[in-house]
Design an enzyme around this catalytic site. Structure first.
Site, mmCIF file in Angstrom:
data_model
loop_
_atom_site.group_PDB
_atom_site.id
_atom_site.type_symbol
_atom_site.label_atom_id
_atom_site.label_comp_id
_atom_site.label_asym_id
_atom_site.label_seq_id
_atom_site.Cartn_x
_atom_site.Cartn_y
_atom_site.Cartn_z
ATOM 1 N N LYS A 155 13.004 -15.781 -9.763
ATOM 2 C CA LYS A 155 12.727 -14.496 -10.444
ATOM 3 C C LYS A 155 11.719 -15.111 -11.723
ATOM 4 O O LYS A 155 10.777 -14.422 -12.075
ATOM 5 C CB LYS A 155 14.027 -14.186 -11.495
ATOM 6 C CG LYS A 155 15.171 -13.352 -10.801
ATOM 7 C CD LYS A 155 14.512 -11.910 -10.373
ATOM 8 C CE LYS A 155 13.996 -11.896 -9.095
ATOM 9 N NZ LYS A 155 14.548 -11.414 -7.928
ATOM 10 N N HIS A 186 17.834 -37.700 -5.157
ATOM 11 C CA HIS A 186 17.180 -38.108 -4.033
ATOM 12 C C HIS A 186 15.528 -37.423 -4.075
ATOM 13 O O HIS A 186 14.873 -37.464 -3.444
ATOM 14 C CB HIS A 186 17.879 -37.325 -2.709
ATOM 15 C CG HIS A 186 19.026 -37.745 -2.617
ATOM 16 N ND1 HIS A 186 19.320 -39.051 -2.221
ATOM 17 C CD2 HIS A 186 20.459 -37.075 -2.848
ATOM 18 C CE1 HIS A 186 20.673 -39.301 -1.973
ATOM 19 N NE2 HIS A 186 21.356 -38.112 -2.290
ATOM 20 N N ASN A 216 -1.789 2.142 5.627
ATOM 21 C CA ASN A 216 -0.871 1.058 4.937
ATOM 22 C C ASN A 216 -0.397 0.171 6.179
ATOM 23 O O ASN A 216 0.130 0.625 7.243
ATOM 24 C CB ASN A 216 0.480 1.723 4.669
ATOM 25 C CG ASN A 216 1.501 0.881 4.347
ATOM 26 O OD1 ASN A 216 1.501 -0.417 3.976
ATOM 27 N ND2 ASN A 216 2.720 1.405 4.312
ATOM 28 N N GLY A 217 -0.622 -1.095 6.326
ATOM 29 C CA GLY A 217 -0.171 -1.909 7.412
ATOM 30 C C GLY A 217 -1.271 -2.862 7.851
ATOM 31 O O GLY A 217 -2.121 -2.980 6.834
ATOM 32 N N CYS A 236 0.946 -1.277 0.255
ATOM 33 C CA CYS A 236 0.038 -0.029 0.068
ATOM 34 C C CYS A 236 0.982 1.402 0.196
ATOM 35 O O CYS A 236 1.948 1.290 0.634
ATOM 36 C CB CYS A 236 -1.012 0.151 1.159
ATOM 37 S SG CYS A 236 -2.090 -1.147 1.595
ATOM 38 N N TRP A 247 -2.352 -2.864 -1.634
ATOM 39 C CA TRP A 247 -2.155 -4.284 -1.858
ATOM 40 C C TRP A 247 -3.028 -4.950 -0.851
ATOM 41 O O TRP A 247 -2.873 -4.937 0.529
ATOM 42 C CB TRP A 247 -0.815 -4.395 -1.678
ATOM 43 C CG TRP A 247 -0.030 -5.760 -1.920
ATOM 44 C CD1 TRP A 247 0.143 -6.353 -2.849
ATOM 45 C CD2 TRP A 247 -0.077 -6.897 -0.688
ATOM 46 N NE1 TRP A 247 0.444 -7.716 -2.725
ATOM 47 C CE2 TRP A 247 0.627 -8.093 -1.350
ATOM 48 C CE3 TRP A 247 -0.211 -7.044 0.519
ATOM 49 C CZ2 TRP A 247 0.762 -9.377 -0.776
ATOM 50 C CZ3 TRP A 247 -0.130 -8.066 1.282
ATOM 51 C CH2 TRP A 247 0.457 -9.177 0.439
ATOM 52 N N GLU A 294 8.051 -15.591 -10.327
ATOM 53 C CA GLU A 294 7.756 -14.190 -9.718
ATOM 54 C C GLU A 294 7.048 -13.562 -11.168
ATOM 55 O O GLU A 294 6.090 -13.121 -11.061
ATOM 56 C CB GLU A 294 8.657 -13.274 -9.310
ATOM 57 C CG GLU A 294 9.128 -13.384 -7.880
ATOM 58 C CD GLU A 294 9.894 -12.418 -7.502
ATOM 59 O OE1 GLU A 294 9.685 -11.762 -6.479
ATOM 60 O OE2 GLU A 294 11.019 -12.224 -7.885
ATOM 61 N N GLU A 323 17.724 -18.044 -6.700
ATOM 62 C CA GLU A 323 17.489 -16.873 -6.994
ATOM 63 C C GLU A 323 16.770 -16.666 -8.565
ATOM 64 O O GLU A 323 15.761 -16.210 -8.825
ATOM 65 C CB GLU A 323 18.437 -15.696 -7.095
ATOM 66 C CG GLU A 323 18.313 -14.558 -7.551
ATOM 67 C CD GLU A 323 17.078 -13.678 -6.840
ATOM 68 O OE1 GLU A 323 16.680 -14.201 -5.540
ATOM 69 O OE2 GLU A 323 16.843 -12.435 -7.168
ATOM 70 N N LYS A 327 6.370 -4.794 -4.003
ATOM 71 C CA LYS A 327 7.831 -4.576 -3.727
ATOM 72 C C LYS A 327 8.081 -4.395 -2.311
ATOM 73 O O LYS A 327 9.254 -5.257 -1.900
ATOM 74 C CB LYS A 327 7.806 -3.078 -4.344
ATOM 75 C CG LYS A 327 9.422 -2.805 -4.458
ATOM 76 C CD LYS A 327 10.012 -3.703 -5.482
ATOM 77 C CE LYS A 327 11.567 -3.396 -5.450
ATOM 78 N NZ LYS A 327 12.493 -4.521 -6.218
ATOM 79 N N ARG A 357 4.199 -0.417 -4.562
ATOM 80 C CA ARG A 357 3.833 -0.946 -3.183
ATOM 81 C C ARG A 357 2.526 -1.646 -3.191
ATOM 82 O O ARG A 357 2.315 -2.375 -2.159
ATOM 83 C CB ARG A 357 3.868 0.238 -2.181
ATOM 84 C CG ARG A 357 4.999 1.381 -2.296
ATOM 85 C CD ARG A 357 4.790 2.257 -1.303
ATOM 86 N NE ARG A 357 4.638 1.867 0.098
ATOM 87 C CZ ARG A 357 5.587 1.557 1.071
ATOM 88 N NH1 ARG A 357 6.870 1.878 0.626
ATOM 89 N NH2 ARG A 357 5.339 1.143 2.093
HETATM 90 C C1 G6P Z 1 9.162 -8.544 -1.507
HETATM 91 C C2 G6P Z 1 9.936 -8.363 -3.020
HETATM 92 C C3 G6P Z 1 11.080 -9.096 -3.184
HETATM 93 C C4 G6P Z 1 12.182 -8.988 -2.025
HETATM 94 C C5 G6P Z 1 11.557 -9.051 -0.682
HETATM 95 C C6 G6P Z 1 12.348 -8.555 0.334
HETATM 96 O O1 G6P Z 1 8.703 -9.847 -1.593
HETATM 97 O O2 G6P Z 1 8.899 -8.453 -3.742
HETATM 98 O O3 G6P Z 1 11.484 -8.798 -4.369
HETATM 99 O O4 G6P Z 1 13.046 -9.499 -2.247
HETATM 100 O O5 G6P Z 1 10.167 -8.358 -0.410
HETATM 101 O O6 G6P Z 1 12.414 -7.184 0.410
HETATM 102 P P1 G6P Z 1 13.751 -6.200 1.053
HETATM 103 O O7 G6P Z 1 13.125 -4.800 0.769
HETATM 104 O O8 G6P Z 1 13.461 -6.323 2.406
HETATM 105 O O9 G6P Z 1 14.848 -6.652 0.476
#
Ligand code: G6P
Length: 609
Positions: free
Chosen positions: A486, A505, A98-99, A2, A74, A489, A482, A604, A27
């Protein structure tokens, strides 16, 4: 999670609110809304979907006003729909939030019994009714908000507007970010500075427990108990261009290609010296790093993966035991604290609720040596650590983290070198050689980015698949993780990562012609073992896509595609090997036509638990 923008001025602030929301859309982006006061009273507009939908509605309705609050959501409590979109209203009051209000159920019960009617499923609506209720006995707007928030449990940043008091706004924060923007004739508030640099660079960051009253050109801050406080004013260094897309099609693409510059900026403080100064982590770092006997890294998402890579570096180069934990798990599990631990938190945003809480948890357990690696100097996380390293990746807008990750890795490698030096595991010559290698990173990444055409070709073939396995060994296993993150996501292809030795395994059972296997295969001590693992895949008809080093001697053959990275790069190759995986995910998402920068269901900055 948010985004909030609020403004009180002596001119129409609708364009400022909408532009601010557009900047905060990273956000949260499932619905948006705003509330305004004009000569005829309070108006609210809300829409499901992106800020663009709200903008269209605003244009159609021609609303204008000098005082307003706006929100991009969000969803946490209640599905994304207009009824649940913010602002929420009660008796001429409008609130954006927000929260998460953890005690919203009990408050809702109480307020319902008092006759308040709820029109949404959100936790936010209780805040609106609660303030309205306090105003019945406390006519002062700021005091009523303070009394209401004193009853809230959880995390929040709120902005409140009152129809009968059109020349002021009240905002408050506890556990979610909020800052004020100042100008001579207006006062603003927002979840982050990017929303406000369009109108001002003068910012005041609120602390948890602060409550502020905003008027045209002035403001006052108090604590929840009413005690006045002052917070320093600072000049935002954020450049307007840094948050624009420029000639790129997506922020993620821009951010992938910005990596050489982001790394160069992050490494700038090394200068040309042949030795590394512990002071790059803060004034007290030499003393603190000399005392610690182990490292505990806590983080979430991509930042957690950076921590996993660092564990290999810290143990092998600095010879210091290291454990890495997902912040949301660490904060709730019984662990055995050691006061000689360096607690390292990693976060792009510095506002991730779980990471902040994990840090508090570690401190409460008696671990006082704390260091954060963060991309936002003004963030909550930075303020709560004794040592810090600010990565200089610049604003990262795409939800899938890219340049923040590689700069975090660069910072973690520097931490490894400093710890190795403090622990006398690095002689002068080795130190100079390491620094030389680190300084070469921007160039090495730039060369890898030139492989894009070949990766685009792979993406075409890959994009029809529904599942994928990523394999790596050693410090490249977190890189495989990672890469899988990616891909899932932004392309919504189900992807899992395994240490290659684990294949037999279990996951080998999944391998057939429909399950592409992506292998990260640098030329290191585990390469021959990895090659055997890959043969196991080939023998089951699995299609292999291998990211190898130029000298890995991996040959293309039927069912095995090989892409050779230009250089072999020793311990730092983990940082380089992630770059083609970022490009692969990006191009697969492009082919599949998904929303690259705003993937479904994600946000994000995750400021809720
Ligand atoms: C969210 C984002 C990720 C990020 C994670 C941690 O899930 O979508 O891209 O890695 O938060 O965020 P930070 O700001 O703590 O690195």
């Amino acid at each position: 999670m948010c985004g909030i923008v609020a403004a009180v001025a002596d001119r129409n602030i609708v364009p400022v609110l909408l532009e601010g929301l557009r900047k905060l859309e990273y956000r949260g982006y499932d619905s948006a809304g705003l509330a305004l006061i004009d000569a005829s009273g309070l108006h609210r507009l809300r829409s499901v979907g992106r800020v663009a939908e709200l903008t269209a509605q605003v244009e159609e309705s021609h609303v204008a006003g000098e005082t307003g609050i706006a929100h991009t959501r969000w969803a946490t409590h209640g599905v994304p729909c207009e009824r649940n979109a913010h602002p929420h209203i009660s008796a001429g009051l409008a609130v954006v939030h927000n929260g998460i209000i953890e005690n919203h159920e009990s408050l809702r019960g109480r307020l319902k019994a008092l006759g308040y009617q709820f029109t949404s499923d959100t936790d936010t609506e209780v805040v609106a009714h609660l303030i309205a209720h306090e105003l019945k006995t406390t006519p002062d707007f700021l005091s009523a908000v303070r009394q209401a928030i004193a009853q809230l449990q959880g995390a929040y940043a709120i902005a409140v507007l009152r129809e009968s008091d059109p020349s002021r706004l009240v905002v408050a924060r506890e556990g979610a970010p909020l800052l004020l923007g100042l100008s001579d004739d207006a006062c603003y508030a927002a979840s982050d500075a990017s929303a406000l640099v369009q109108v001002t660079r003068r910012m005041v960051y609120l602390d948890n427990g602060d409550c502020a009253e905003l008027m045209r050109g002035s403001y006052r801050i108090t604590r929840v108990n009413g005690m006045p406080v002052e917070r320093p004013e600072s000049e935002s260094q954020l450049s307007a261009e840094a948050i624009e897309l420029g000639n790129y099609r997506h922020y993620m693409q821009k951010e992938i290609f910005e990596q050489p510059v982001a790394l160069a900026n992050t490494l700038e403080m090394l200068g040309a010296a042949r030795s590394i100064q512990p002071g790059i982590f803060g004034a007290e770092s030499e003393t603190i790093l000399g005392k610690v006997r182990q490292v505990l890294i806590v983080a979430c998402g991509t930042s957690y993966h950076a921590g996993l890579v660092a564990r290999y570096w810290l143990e092998s180069i600095a010879g210091i035991p290291c454990s890495v934990e997902v912040a949301s798990e660490y904060r709730y599990r019984d662990s055995v604290p050691n006061p000689q631990t360096l607690v390292v938190t990693i976060s792009q945003s510095g506002e991730t609720a779980d990471t902040l809480a994990a840090l508090q948890h570690a401190k409460a357990l008696g671990m006082q040596h704390t260091l954060c690696i963060c991309n936002v100097p003004e963030s909550s996380l930075v303020r709560e650590n004794s040592l810090r390293f600010i990565t200089r990746a610049g604003p990262e807008i795409g939800v899938a983290s890219t340049k923040a990750f590689t700069t975090q890795l660069a910072a973690l490698y520097l931490l490894t070198l400093v710890l190795a030096k403090v622990r006398q595991r690095l002689d002068g010559q080795e130190e100079a050689a390491e620094l030389h290698a680190v300084r070469h990173l921007p160039m090495a990444v730039a060369k890898i980015l030139e492989l894009e055409p070949q990766i685009r070709e792979w993406a075409e073939r890959f994009s029809m698949k529904q599942h994928a396995l990523f394999l790596g060994r050693g410090r490249h296993y977190p890189i495989a993780m990672e890469g899988a993150l990616k891909l899932k996501e932004i392309s919504y292809i189900h992807a899992e990562a395994y240490p290659a030795g684990e294949l037999k395994h279990g996951p080998l059972a999944l391998v057939d012609r429909d399950m592409p296997v992506i292998a990260v295969a640098p030329n290191d001590a585990l390469l021959e073992k990895l090659k055997s693992n890959l043969q196991e895949v080939r023998a089951r008809g699995g299609e292999l896509y291998v990211f190898a080093d130029a000298d890995s001697e991996m040959k293309e053959s039927n069912g095995i595609q090989v892409l050779q990275l230009p250089e072999h790069y020793g311990a730092l190759s983990a940082l380089l090997h992630v770059v083609p995986l970022q490009l692969l995910a990006y191009h697969v998402a492009l082919v599949r036509g998904t929303d690259v920068d705003k993937p479904r269901n994600l946000a994000k900055s995750v400021t809720v638990e």
